[in-house]
Design a protein around this motif. Structure first.
Motif, short mmCIF file in Angstrom:
data_model
loop_
_atom_site.label_atom_id
_atom_site.label_comp_id
_atom_site.label_asym_id
_atom_site.label_seq_id
_atom_site.Cartn_x
_atom_site.Cartn_y
_atom_site.Cartn_z
N SER A 63 -4.61 9.33 11.88
CA SER A 63 -4.83 8.93 10.35
C SER A 63 -3.44 8.08 10.19
N CYS A 64 -3.13 7.20 9.18
CA CYS A 64 -2.28 6.46 8.80
C CYS A 64 -2.10 6.45 7.29
N ALA A 65 -1.10 7.02 6.69
CA ALA A 65 -0.85 7.22 5.37
C ALA A 65 0.16 5.93 5.02
N ALA A 66 -0.28 5.21 4.03
CA ALA A 66 0.46 4.13 3.28
C ALA A 66 0.92 4.54 2.05
N SER A 67 2.33 4.05 1.73
CA SER A 67 2.66 3.89 0.39
C SER A 67 3.10 2.78 -0.06
N GLY A 68 2.96 2.42 -1.18
CA GLY A 68 2.93 1.01 -1.55
C GLY A 68 1.87 0.36 -2.56
N ARG A 69 1.94 -0.49 -3.36
CA ARG A 69 1.06 -1.09 -4.24
C ARG A 69 -0.03 -1.76 -3.60
N THR A 70 0.33 -2.41 -2.41
CA THR A 70 -0.53 -3.34 -1.94
C THR A 70 -1.49 -3.06 -0.84
#
Length: 123
Positions: A20-27
């Motif tokens: 899994s790869c969790a992302a933060s940020g609007r893009t």
């Protein structure tokens, strides 16, 4: 986009793992997402990619038919389901966000990289 990969570990040949790869940020939802890997003494290589709408996916020949990439934009997460693992799949796996919405395979086309998660496949 900041990325955090998880799910690596030790597995026997023929087994499965899900990264899994969790992302933060609007893009995140506007970026194609990718998995790369780097084995000891080897260059980083493209494994799989998925475009921003999950319309198109692309796989390296070495993993085609065994690995599946998917994403959940509501959760800002991309996954890599790895089945029928082989010892040659042993590597550090990195998730990466593209600068564009479509899948590209070149490491230079990535905007952000996660720190990587180690996958070890024993024979």
């Amino acid at each position: 986009v900041q990325l955090q990969a998880s799910g690596g570990g030790l597995v026997q040949a023929g087994g499965s793992l899900r990264l899994s790869c969790a992302a933060s940020g609007r893009t995140f939802s506007r970026s194609a997402m990718n998995w790369f890997r780097q084995a000891p003494g080897k260059e980083r290589e493209f494994v799989a990619g998925i475009d921003w709408l999950s319309t198109n996916t692309l796989y390296a020949d070495s993993v085609k038919g065994r690995f599946t990439i998917s994403r959940d934009n509501a959760k800002n997460t991309v996954y890599l389901q790895m089945n029928s693992l082989k010892p040659e799949d042993t590597a550090v796996y990195y998730c990466a966000a593209s600068r564009v919405k479509v899948v590209t395979t070149a490491p230079g086309g990535m905007d952000s990289w996660g720190k990587g998660t180690l996958v070890t496949v024993s024979s």
